[in-house]
Write a protein that holds these residues in place. Structure first.
Motif, mmCIF file in Angstrom:
data_model
loop_
_atom_site.group_PDB
_atom_site.id
_atom_site.type_symbol
_atom_site.label_atom_id
_atom_site.label_comp_id
_atom_site.label_asym_id
_atom_site.label_seq_id
_atom_site.Cartn_x
_atom_site.Cartn_y
_atom_site.Cartn_z
ATOM 1 N N GLY A 72 0.847 -1.254 0.027
ATOM 2 C CA GLY A 72 -0.105 0.063 -0.086
ATOM 3 C C GLY A 72 0.864 1.338 -0.050
ATOM 4 N N ILE A 73 2.219 1.256 -0.410
ATOM 5 C CA ILE A 73 3.004 2.416 -0.346
ATOM 6 C C ILE A 73 3.212 2.738 -1.815
ATOM 7 C CG2 ILE A 73 5.265 3.693 0.339
ATOM 8 C CD1 ILE A 73 5.034 1.978 2.762
ATOM 9 N N SER A 74 3.239 3.843 -2.392
ATOM 10 C CA SER A 74 3.341 4.071 -3.770
ATOM 11 C C SER A 74 4.160 5.378 -3.771
ATOM 12 C CB SER A 74 2.156 4.279 -4.507
ATOM 13 O OG SER A 74 2.489 4.468 -5.962
ATOM 14 N N GLN A 75 5.146 5.533 -4.631
ATOM 15 C CA GLN A 75 6.103 6.736 -4.616
ATOM 16 C C GLN A 75 6.218 7.348 -5.970
ATOM 17 O OE1 GLN A 75 10.311 6.169 -3.399
ATOM 18 N NE2 GLN A 75 10.757 8.045 -4.033
ATOM 19 N N CYS A 76 5.826 8.647 -5.996
ATOM 20 C CA CYS A 76 6.151 9.548 -7.270
ATOM 21 C C CYS A 76 7.364 10.072 -7.137
ATOM 22 C CB CYS A 76 5.024 10.640 -7.372
ATOM 23 S SG CYS A 76 5.372 11.633 -8.575
ATOM 24 N N LEU A 77 8.663 9.686 -8.014
ATOM 25 C CA LEU A 77 9.881 9.927 -7.855
ATOM 26 C C LEU A 77 10.179 11.493 -8.375
ATOM 27 C CD1 LEU A 77 11.218 6.694 -9.701
ATOM 28 C CD2 LEU A 77 11.436 7.316 -7.345
ATOM 29 N N GLU A 78 11.238 11.966 -7.668
ATOM 30 C CA GLU A 78 11.820 13.048 -8.367
ATOM 31 C C GLU A 78 12.346 13.129 -9.633
ATOM 32 O OE1 GLU A 78 15.418 16.305 -7.279
ATOM 33 O OE2 GLU A 78 15.120 14.762 -5.886
ATOM 34 N N GLY A 79 12.025 13.930 -10.291
ATOM 35 C CA GLY A 79 12.167 13.845 -12.035
ATOM 36 C C GLY A 79 11.210 13.017 -12.861
ATOM 37 N N ARG A 80 10.288 12.597 -12.178
ATOM 38 C CA ARG A 80 8.984 12.133 -12.851
ATOM 39 C C ARG A 80 9.164 10.566 -13.334
ATOM 40 N NH1 ARG A 80 8.953 17.800 -15.595
ATOM 41 N NH2 ARG A 80 8.580 19.187 -13.648
ATOM 42 N N ALA A 81 10.230 10.460 -14.107
ATOM 43 C CA ALA A 81 10.736 9.139 -14.728
ATOM 44 C C ALA A 81 9.451 8.386 -15.530
ATOM 45 C CB ALA A 81 10.970 8.022 -13.366
ATOM 46 N N LEU A 82 8.696 9.301 -16.420
ATOM 47 C CA LEU A 82 7.928 8.603 -17.313
ATOM 48 C C LEU A 82 8.494 7.919 -18.492
ATOM 49 C CD1 LEU A 82 5.460 11.874 -17.545
ATOM 50 C CD2 LEU A 82 5.310 9.590 -16.008
ATOM 51 N N PHE A 83 7.784 7.120 -19.081
ATOM 52 C CA PHE A 83 8.171 6.414 -20.216
ATOM 53 C C PHE A 83 7.810 7.397 -21.347
ATOM 54 C CE2 PHE A 83 7.860 3.139 -17.141
ATOM 55 C CZ PHE A 83 9.059 2.273 -17.334
ATOM 56 N N SER A 84 8.795 8.141 -21.671
ATOM 57 C CA SER A 84 8.448 9.211 -22.632
ATOM 58 C C SER A 84 7.906 8.833 -24.110
ATOM 59 C CB SER A 84 9.656 10.236 -22.775
ATOM 60 O OG SER A 84 10.841 9.165 -23.347
ATOM 61 N N HIS A 85 8.116 7.649 -24.487
ATOM 62 C CA HIS A 85 7.656 7.177 -25.714
ATOM 63 C C HIS A 85 6.772 6.246 -25.906
ATOM 64 C CE1 HIS A 85 11.620 8.925 -27.676
ATOM 65 N NE2 HIS A 85 12.060 8.515 -26.726
ATOM 66 N N MET A 86 5.814 6.457 -24.587
ATOM 67 C CA MET A 86 4.807 5.640 -24.376
ATOM 68 C C MET A 86 3.518 6.477 -24.184
ATOM 69 S SD MET A 86 6.005 2.579 -22.162
ATOM 70 C CE MET A 86 4.208 1.844 -21.969
ATOM 71 N N PRO A 87 2.487 6.411 -24.720
ATOM 72 C CA PRO A 87 1.321 7.220 -24.453
ATOM 73 C C PRO A 87 1.033 7.323 -22.706
ATOM 74 C CG PRO A 87 0.646 5.506 -26.083
ATOM 75 C CD PRO A 87 1.914 5.161 -25.529
ATOM 76 N N VAL A 88 0.328 8.679 -22.745
ATOM 77 C CA VAL A 88 0.089 8.850 -21.295
ATOM 78 C C VAL A 88 -0.830 7.935 -20.925
ATOM 79 C CG1 VAL A 88 -1.349 10.714 -19.816
ATOM 80 C CG2 VAL A 88 0.216 11.449 -21.952
ATOM 81 N N LYS A 89 -1.699 7.399 -21.166
ATOM 82 C CA LYS A 89 -2.678 6.505 -20.640
ATOM 83 C C LYS A 89 -1.703 5.001 -20.275
ATOM 84 C CE LYS A 89 -7.231 3.632 -21.339
ATOM 85 N NZ LYS A 89 -8.404 3.544 -22.051
ATOM 86 N N GLN A 90 -0.956 4.571 -21.343
ATOM 87 C CA GLN A 90 -0.217 3.449 -20.916
ATOM 88 C C GLN A 90 0.745 3.570 -19.772
ATOM 89 O OE1 GLN A 90 -0.863 0.627 -22.702
ATOM 90 N NE2 GLN A 90 0.223 -0.468 -21.321
ATOM 91 N N ASN A 91 1.223 4.919 -19.497
ATOM 92 C CA ASN A 91 2.039 5.251 -18.536
ATOM 93 C C ASN A 91 1.200 4.916 -17.124
ATOM 94 O OD1 ASN A 91 4.931 6.821 -18.340
ATOM 95 N ND2 ASN A 91 3.866 6.881 -20.540
ATOM 96 N N LEU A 92 0.070 5.370 -17.255
ATOM 97 C CA LEU A 92 -0.582 5.480 -15.966
ATOM 98 C C LEU A 92 -1.259 4.144 -15.640
ATOM 99 C CD1 LEU A 92 -3.504 8.552 -16.705
ATOM 100 C CD2 LEU A 92 -1.605 8.561 -15.061
ATOM 101 N N LEU A 93 -1.496 3.251 -16.781
ATOM 102 C CA LEU A 93 -1.728 2.003 -16.327
ATOM 103 C C LEU A 93 -0.717 1.030 -15.880
ATOM 104 C CD1 LEU A 93 -4.315 1.141 -19.483
ATOM 105 C CD2 LEU A 93 -5.025 1.495 -17.294
ATOM 106 N N LEU A 94 0.421 1.361 -16.257
ATOM 107 C CA LEU A 94 1.610 0.672 -15.719
ATOM 108 C C LEU A 94 1.694 0.815 -14.008
ATOM 109 C CD1 LEU A 94 4.424 1.517 -18.205
ATOM 110 C CD2 LEU A 94 3.366 -0.849 -17.899
ATOM 111 N N GLY A 95 1.169 1.957 -13.829
ATOM 112 C CA GLY A 95 1.066 2.161 -12.187
ATOM 113 C C GLY A 95 0.057 1.284 -11.526
ATOM 114 N N ALA A 96 -0.702 0.699 -12.216
ATOM 115 C CA ALA A 96 -1.725 -0.089 -11.838
ATOM 116 C C ALA A 96 -1.218 -1.660 -11.846
ATOM 117 C CB ALA A 96 -3.101 -0.056 -12.480
ATOM 118 N N TYR A 97 -0.070 -2.066 -11.878
ATOM 119 C CA TYR A 97 0.296 -3.448 -12.473
ATOM 120 C C TYR A 97 0.093 -4.436 -11.383
ATOM 121 C CZ TYR A 97 3.124 -7.264 -13.801
ATOM 122 O OH TYR A 97 3.617 -8.709 -14.331
#
Length: 237
Positions: A77-102
């Protein structure tokens, strides 16, 4: 909910955290203040299981998490939003969000609800859901990073320096959204240099200097402290 007791963390011979004791209660919004190099990110990585303690203990809901791998910490139940964001820049926004729900990938209905909540919190992400994450503005990327952290439906949300590099109006939007998340029942631990705004929205705070907690108290008390004003707010009476 979260209890750090006598935490020491080393990078080789360098002691980055020294006898750190911090508690975060369920439903609280707690801020961790400190300059660059104070140890805030190290502390967050320790809580998340990305770094191991040299000594001391980390407990979440009464369970010691010191030796757990980071994915198990997320499952707890702990989730971290990293400094620097660390998004997958070549993936769509929705896919980035869904990865958080893995970690809850079998909970299809729950993921739908979380995605709708993120889009309600950050409408710009709904408009850009099919755009590549790397094409977003800095503010939108920060919103996506926070949204991704929320997609695991955490009980405790760790936010590491979410205001860095953002325009003041966007910083306010991000902090307003985090306050809404907290008021909806999520416990929040925020590491931040923008003490003026952070102390306005949080309940309590700790001040970290050179890897040590040097001050703690209610946010209004810290906001009125002369040392905090001079060091982190830039004003004094």
């Amino acid at each position: 909910m979260l209890k750090l007791s006598g935490i020491n963390v080393s990078y080789g011979s360098y002691l980055a955290l020294q006898d750190v004791n911090i508690e975060v209660n369920k439903g609280e919004f707690v801020v961790l203040l400190g300059a660059n190099g104070a140890g805030k990110s190290t502390l967050f990585r320790t809580i998340s299981g990305l770094l191991k303690v040299t000594s001391g203990s980390v407990e979440f809901k009464g369970q010691k998490t010191n030796q757990l791998p980071s994915f198990k910490v997320v499952e707890l139940g702990i989730s971290q939003c990293l400094e620097g964001r660390a998004l997958f820049s070549h993936m769509p926004v929705k896919q980035n969000l869904l990865l958080g729900a893995y970690v809850r990938r079998h909970d299809k209905e729950g993921i739908k609800k979380s995605l709708a909540m993120v889009y309600e919190l950050f409408p710009a992400l709904k408009d850009k859901e099919n755009a590549l994450a790397g094409s977003l503005s800095g503010g939108q990327q920060q919103m996506a990073a926070i949204g991704r952290a929320l997609m695991s439906d955490p009980e405790l949300l760790l936010l590491d320096e979410p205001s860095i590099g953002l325009a003041p109006i966007v910083v306010q939007q991000v902090f307003d959204a985090v306050k809404i998340v907290n008021e909806a029942g999520k416990t929040v631990l925020l590491a931040e240099q923008n003490a003026h705004l952070a102390l306005k929205v949080s309940h309590r705070g700790y001040v970290l200097e050179n890897g040590r907690v040097v001050m703690e108290g209610r946010s209004d008390m810290l906001a009125g402290n002369e040392d905090v004003k001079k060091a982190y707010i830039g004003v004094s009476d």
